[in-house]
Scaffold this motif. Sequence first.
Motif, mmCIF file in Angstrom:
data_model
loop_
_atom_site.group_PDB
_atom_site.id
_atom_site.type_symbol
_atom_site.label_atom_id
_atom_site.label_comp_id
_atom_site.label_asym_id
_atom_site.label_seq_id
_atom_site.Cartn_x
_atom_site.Cartn_y
_atom_site.Cartn_z
ATOM 1 N N PHE A 1 0.840 -1.249 -0.143
ATOM 2 C CA PHE A 1 -0.071 -0.072 -0.110
ATOM 3 C C PHE A 1 0.762 1.154 -0.088
ATOM 4 O O PHE A 1 0.732 2.313 -0.563
ATOM 5 C CB PHE A 1 -0.877 0.166 1.257
ATOM 6 N N MET A 2 1.969 1.271 0.828
ATOM 7 C CA MET A 2 2.838 2.430 0.581
ATOM 8 C C MET A 2 3.644 2.536 -0.615
ATOM 9 O O MET A 2 3.510 3.796 -1.167
ATOM 10 C CB MET A 2 4.084 2.063 1.794
ATOM 11 N N GLY A 3 3.875 1.557 -1.227
ATOM 12 C CA GLY A 3 4.714 1.698 -2.660
ATOM 13 C C GLY A 3 3.410 2.139 -3.702
ATOM 14 O O GLY A 3 3.970 3.179 -4.530
ATOM 15 N N CYS A 4 2.172 1.741 -3.402
ATOM 16 C CA CYS A 4 1.159 2.307 -4.379
ATOM 17 C C CYS A 4 1.120 3.629 -4.096
ATOM 18 O O CYS A 4 0.769 4.487 -5.170
ATOM 19 C CB CYS A 4 -0.024 1.332 -4.224
ATOM 20 N N THR A 5 1.035 3.947 -2.884
ATOM 21 C CA THR A 5 0.566 5.566 -2.528
ATOM 22 C C THR A 5 1.929 6.262 -3.146
ATOM 23 O O THR A 5 1.776 7.301 -3.486
ATOM 24 C CB THR A 5 0.821 5.575 -1.088
ATOM 25 N N TYR A 6 3.026 5.817 -3.042
ATOM 26 C CA TYR A 6 4.208 6.464 -3.788
ATOM 27 C C TYR A 6 4.033 6.733 -5.284
ATOM 28 O O TYR A 6 4.338 7.902 -5.587
ATOM 29 C CB TYR A 6 5.424 5.808 -3.470
ATOM 30 N N TRP A 7 3.770 5.749 -5.981
ATOM 31 C CA TRP A 7 3.698 5.736 -7.342
ATOM 32 C C TRP A 7 2.393 6.619 -7.738
ATOM 33 O O TRP A 7 2.211 7.508 -8.871
ATOM 34 C CB TRP A 7 3.405 4.273 -7.842
ATOM 35 N N ALA A 8 1.437 6.737 -6.769
ATOM 36 C CA ALA A 8 0.174 7.677 -6.970
ATOM 37 C C ALA A 8 0.893 9.162 -7.033
ATOM 38 O O ALA A 8 0.457 9.985 -7.903
ATOM 39 C CB ALA A 8 -0.910 7.390 -5.980
ATOM 40 N N ARG A 9 1.736 9.273 -6.176
ATOM 41 C CA ARG A 9 2.154 10.776 -6.358
ATOM 42 C C ARG A 9 3.227 11.114 -7.474
ATOM 43 O O ARG A 9 3.153 12.084 -8.215
ATOM 44 C CB ARG A 9 3.243 10.903 -4.866
ATOM 45 N N VAL A 10 3.763 9.973 -7.841
ATOM 46 C CA VAL A 10 4.657 9.932 -8.975
ATOM 47 C C VAL A 10 3.518 10.294 -10.190
ATOM 48 O O VAL A 10 4.001 11.115 -11.247
ATOM 49 C CB VAL A 10 5.525 9.045 -9.186
ATOM 50 N N PHE A 11 2.714 9.697 -10.282
ATOM 51 C CA PHE A 11 1.518 9.811 -11.604
ATOM 52 C C PHE A 11 0.969 11.174 -11.406
ATOM 53 O O PHE A 11 1.118 11.817 -12.276
ATOM 54 C CB PHE A 11 0.470 8.613 -11.092
ATOM 55 N N ALA A 12 0.597 11.553 -10.183
ATOM 56 C CA ALA A 12 0.209 13.059 -10.231
ATOM 57 C C ALA A 12 1.148 14.199 -10.563
ATOM 58 O O ALA A 12 0.618 15.031 -11.280
ATOM 59 C CB ALA A 12 -0.372 13.258 -8.528
ATOM 60 N N ARG A 13 2.269 13.894 -10.268
ATOM 61 C CA ARG A 13 3.306 14.971 -10.506
ATOM 62 C C ARG A 13 3.622 15.070 -11.827
ATOM 63 O O ARG A 13 3.742 16.008 -12.693
ATOM 64 C CB ARG A 13 4.585 14.745 -9.811
ATOM 65 N N ARG A 14 3.559 13.731 -12.487
ATOM 66 C CA ARG A 14 3.837 13.675 -13.989
ATOM 67 C C ARG A 14 2.753 14.080 -14.667
ATOM 68 O O ARG A 14 2.742 15.054 -15.739
ATOM 69 C CB ARG A 14 4.083 12.143 -14.332
ATOM 70 N N VAL A 15 1.282 13.859 -14.489
ATOM 71 C CA VAL A 15 0.344 14.195 -15.173
ATOM 72 C C VAL A 15 0.226 15.898 -15.245
ATOM 73 O O VAL A 15 -0.463 16.450 -15.883
ATOM 74 C CB VAL A 15 -0.872 13.643 -14.783
ATOM 75 N N ALA A 16 0.563 16.451 -13.897
ATOM 76 C CA ALA A 16 0.348 17.737 -13.622
ATOM 77 C C ALA A 16 1.293 18.658 -14.461
ATOM 78 O O ALA A 16 0.961 19.714 -14.850
ATOM 79 C CB ALA A 16 0.827 17.976 -12.129
ATOM 80 N N ASP A 17 2.350 18.048 -14.740
ATOM 81 C CA ASP A 17 3.446 18.597 -15.744
ATOM 82 C C ASP A 17 3.041 18.458 -17.248
ATOM 83 O O ASP A 17 3.237 19.358 -17.960
ATOM 84 C CB ASP A 17 4.675 17.935 -15.422
ATOM 85 N N GLU A 18 2.534 17.275 -17.415
ATOM 86 C CA GLU A 18 2.423 17.254 -18.985
ATOM 87 C C GLU A 18 0.851 16.402 -19.075
ATOM 88 O O GLU A 18 0.767 15.319 -19.608
ATOM 89 C CB GLU A 18 3.364 16.008 -19.441
ATOM 90 N N ALA A 19 -0.072 17.402 -18.971
ATOM 91 C CA ALA A 19 -1.572 17.055 -18.981
ATOM 92 C C ALA A 19 -1.698 16.428 -20.372
ATOM 93 O O ALA A 19 -2.749 15.333 -20.758
ATOM 94 C CB ALA A 19 -2.241 17.846 -18.319
ATOM 95 N N ASP A 20 -0.908 17.103 -21.416
ATOM 96 C CA ASP A 20 -1.499 16.911 -23.006
ATOM 97 C C ASP A 20 -0.624 15.919 -23.584
ATOM 98 O O ASP A 20 -0.764 15.793 -24.688
ATOM 99 C CB ASP A 20 -1.407 18.303 -23.528
ATOM 100 N N ALA A 21 0.334 15.235 -22.885
ATOM 101 C CA ALA A 21 1.414 14.454 -23.404
ATOM 102 C C ALA A 21 0.957 13.060 -22.901
ATOM 103 O O ALA A 21 2.038 12.112 -23.024
ATOM 104 C CB ALA A 21 2.617 14.982 -22.742
ATOM 105 N N VAL A 22 -0.381 12.678 -22.928
ATOM 106 C CA VAL A 22 -0.669 11.165 -22.142
ATOM 107 C C VAL A 22 -0.615 10.511 -23.585
ATOM 108 O O VAL A 22 -0.987 10.654 -24.594
ATOM 109 C CB VAL A 22 -1.758 11.219 -21.455
ATOM 110 N N GLY A 23 -0.316 9.195 -23.524
ATOM 111 C CA GLY A 23 -0.451 8.358 -24.622
ATOM 112 C C GLY A 23 -1.798 7.644 -24.787
ATOM 113 O O GLY A 23 -2.687 8.124 -24.017
ATOM 114 N N SER A 24 -2.000 7.205 -25.923
ATOM 115 C CA SER A 24 -3.349 6.571 -26.295
ATOM 116 C C SER A 24 -3.976 5.647 -25.339
ATOM 117 O O SER A 24 -5.420 5.453 -25.643
ATOM 118 C CB SER A 24 -3.175 6.027 -27.828
ATOM 119 N N THR A 25 -3.156 4.913 -24.651
ATOM 120 C CA THR A 25 -3.902 3.853 -23.760
ATOM 121 C C THR A 25 -4.059 4.278 -22.409
ATOM 122 O O THR A 25 -4.484 3.455 -21.580
ATOM 123 C CB THR A 25 -2.854 2.662 -23.651
ATOM 124 N N PHE A 26 -3.802 5.636 -22.109
ATOM 125 C CA PHE A 26 -4.039 6.535 -20.822
ATOM 126 C C PHE A 26 -5.271 6.115 -20.279
ATOM 127 O O PHE A 26 -5.376 5.679 -19.095
ATOM 128 C CB PHE A 26 -3.732 7.890 -20.988
#
Length: 662
Positions: free
Chosen positions: A575-600
Motif C-alpha cells: 500500500f505504501m509503494g502504491c501511494t508513492y507511485w500515485a504521487r509520481v503519477f500526479a506529478r507527471r500528469v500535472a506537468d504534462e497533461a497533454d502528453a499522455v499516451g493513447s492507452t491512458f
Amino acid sequence: MEIRSRVRDWLLANDPAFSRLRQATRITATIVSSVCLLMAFHYLVAPLPPAAYGLAVSLSIEGGLAVRDRTHGEQLVTRIIAVIVGVSMVALASVLESHRYVSDVVFLSIIFLAVYCRSFGPRWFAVGMFAFMSYFIGAYLRPTIDQLPALVFGAAVSAMVAHLVRTVLLPDHRYRDLMRAAASVQQRVDQMLEELVDVARKPTLIETDRTRLHRREERLKEAVLMAESFIPTENRRPEPEPGLASSDVVINLFDLHLAAESVIVLSLQAMPPVALVEAMLTRNSAEIEAETARIDRTNERLVETVKALSWLRNVRQRLAHSLEKLDAHDLEDPVERAVAPASTRPKLTVSNPALKTAIQITLAAGIAMVFGLMLSRDRWFWAVLAAFLVFTNTRSRGDTAVKALQRSAGTLFGIVVGIVAGTLVAGNIYLVLPLSALCIFLAFYFLAVSYASMTFFVSIVLSLLYSLMGVLTPQLLQLRLEETLIGSIAGTVVAFVVFPTRTRTSLDLAIKAWCGELTGLLQAAKEGASGMALIARSQSVDRAYRELAAAAKPLGVSWQLVTRPGHVRQTLAIFMGCTYWARVFARRVADEADAVGSTFHTDIDENLTLIRSIAEKGAGYFYDGGRVAGPVSRHLPISKDDAELGLEMIGISLSRLHPATP
C-alpha cells in the motif's frame, strides 16, 4: 555558541518546528507560574486549600492539550467556559461528598456527557475534558463549600496564565514555524543521506538496511507534513493565485518528498557511490560534478539513481529559493473566510459512534469504580481515570488494548523510579519542585512519541509529591499501580465486549477510504484535471495511507496472535509503494497533461477495476495467510518524463496484493 547551534540542529532534526518543545514548555510554564502565583497568595494574603492547587494544575494541563480553537478570541472563550464548568464540577462533587452513591452516579453521568459532547466540535471536546478532570479533583481532594472562592481564584489564575503563555510568551507564528519546519525538512534529508552512506559502505544489503532507510523517509514525511500545515488552506487550493509564493513552497515540498522517496527506491536497487552522497551532504558542487562524471554509464539503474540524487539536489535549491521569496503576509488567512456549514446535531441512536463511545467509556468507568472501591475507599479514582484515558484517541479495540498496556507499563516503571527518587530527595521542597517541573516537561515532550513515556514521568512526579507530603510508601504506590491495572483492564474488556470496533473493521474502513481517494485521483486525471488539483488529490491519498497504517498498527505488536507481524508489514509496504507511485503519477500528469499516451484512459479503467476488487476484500489482505507477490523489479527512470509510468506502477503494485499463482 557552537554547542547551542548543535543543540538547535538536533532539536530541529527530531522535533519539526519545535512543536513538541513548545507544547511541553507551554504546559510546564503554565503549571509552574500558576503554582508560584498561588503560593505567593497563600503565604502573603490568605491560605489556599489543596483543591485550589489541584484544580489549577489540572486545568493547566488540559488547557495546553485540549484547547484547540483557531483564534485567540475563541481560545479565551473556551478557557472562560472551562473555569465556570471546572468550579461547578468541583462544587458539585463537594455537595455530594456525603452522598456517596449519588456522587458515583453523577460522576458516571458526567463521564457520559463529557465524552458525548466531543462530537459537537473542538470547544466541547475541551469542555468535556475540563468537566471530567474537575469532578475527579473535587471527589479526590474533597473541598468544602466555604472553599469555593479559593477554587474560583485558582481556576481563574490557571486560565489567565495559560492564555498569556499561549498568546504572549510562546505564541504560534506561522512564518517562523514554517521556516523552522523547512529547516527540519533539510535536516532530515541530510539524515537520510547519512544513512544512505552507511548502507552504501556495506558489501551486502540486508532487510534491516531497508527498514532504516524507509524509517528515515517516514521521518522526512512527518517534517514535510508539518511544514505544509503552516500554509493556509486557501493558499493550497487546487487553483491558487498566479505567482502565489506559498503555492511555490507547497509544490517544492511535494517535489522534495517525492525526490527523496525516489532516491531510496532506486538506491535499494543500485547503491550510489559513497563519495557522491558525501559530496551531496557537504554541498560541494565541484565534487558532485566530478563524482557524477565517474559513474559507469552502462549501468542503467545506477545512472537513474544518480539522476534521482541530482533531482533531490535541485529540488532542495528550489525550495530554499521559494522560501527566500516568502514573507509573513503570504501566510495570512484571507480576510473573508467562507462560513462552514453548521454541523448536523448528532442523533441519539445506537448507530451514532459518539454515543457508542460514550456508553463504552461510561461502562468501563463504572466497572473500574466498583472494583476500585473494593480495593480502596480512598484511592479508587485512579482506576476510573485509567479507564477513561485508555479510550482517548483510539480507533479500535486493539488500539485500546495497546494503550492500556502502555499506561500500565509506564506506571509500573515510573513507580519504581519514583520510589528511589522520592527516597533520595526525602521531601526536600527545593529538590522536589524543580525535579517535578523537569518531569512534567519530559512527560509532555515525549507524549507525541510514546504514551508510556508520558505515564512514566507523571508517575515519578506523583511519587515526588507524595514524598513532599510525607506519605510516600511502597504500599501507596503499589495501590496506585493496582488501581491503574483495574482501570486499564476494565477499559480493555469493555472495548472487546461492548460495541467492539474490531481492528479488522477499522482497517477495512481505512482501506476503503484509501481506495476511494485513489479512485478520485485517477478519475480526476481521466477527466482532464491538472496542476495543483492532482497534487492535492495525491496528498489525500497519502493522508488516507497514514490512516490505514495507523489502523494496522495493533496487528504489528509482538503479542498480537491474529496474524504474523511480518505478513502485516509486507502487505502494508505494498500500500505504501502504491501511494508513492500515485504521487509520481500526479506529478507527471500535472506537468504534462497533454502528453499522455493513447492507452491512458484504458489503463486508468483497468486500475479502477483492481481498486474496486481490493476495496471489496478490504482487511482480508492483512489476515489471510496467503503470500502476496514478490517485489517489483521495475524502477523509476528519472530522466523519462512519462506521465503513464506512475499509472503503470500503480497497476503493478495493486496486482501484488493478489496471492501469487504458481
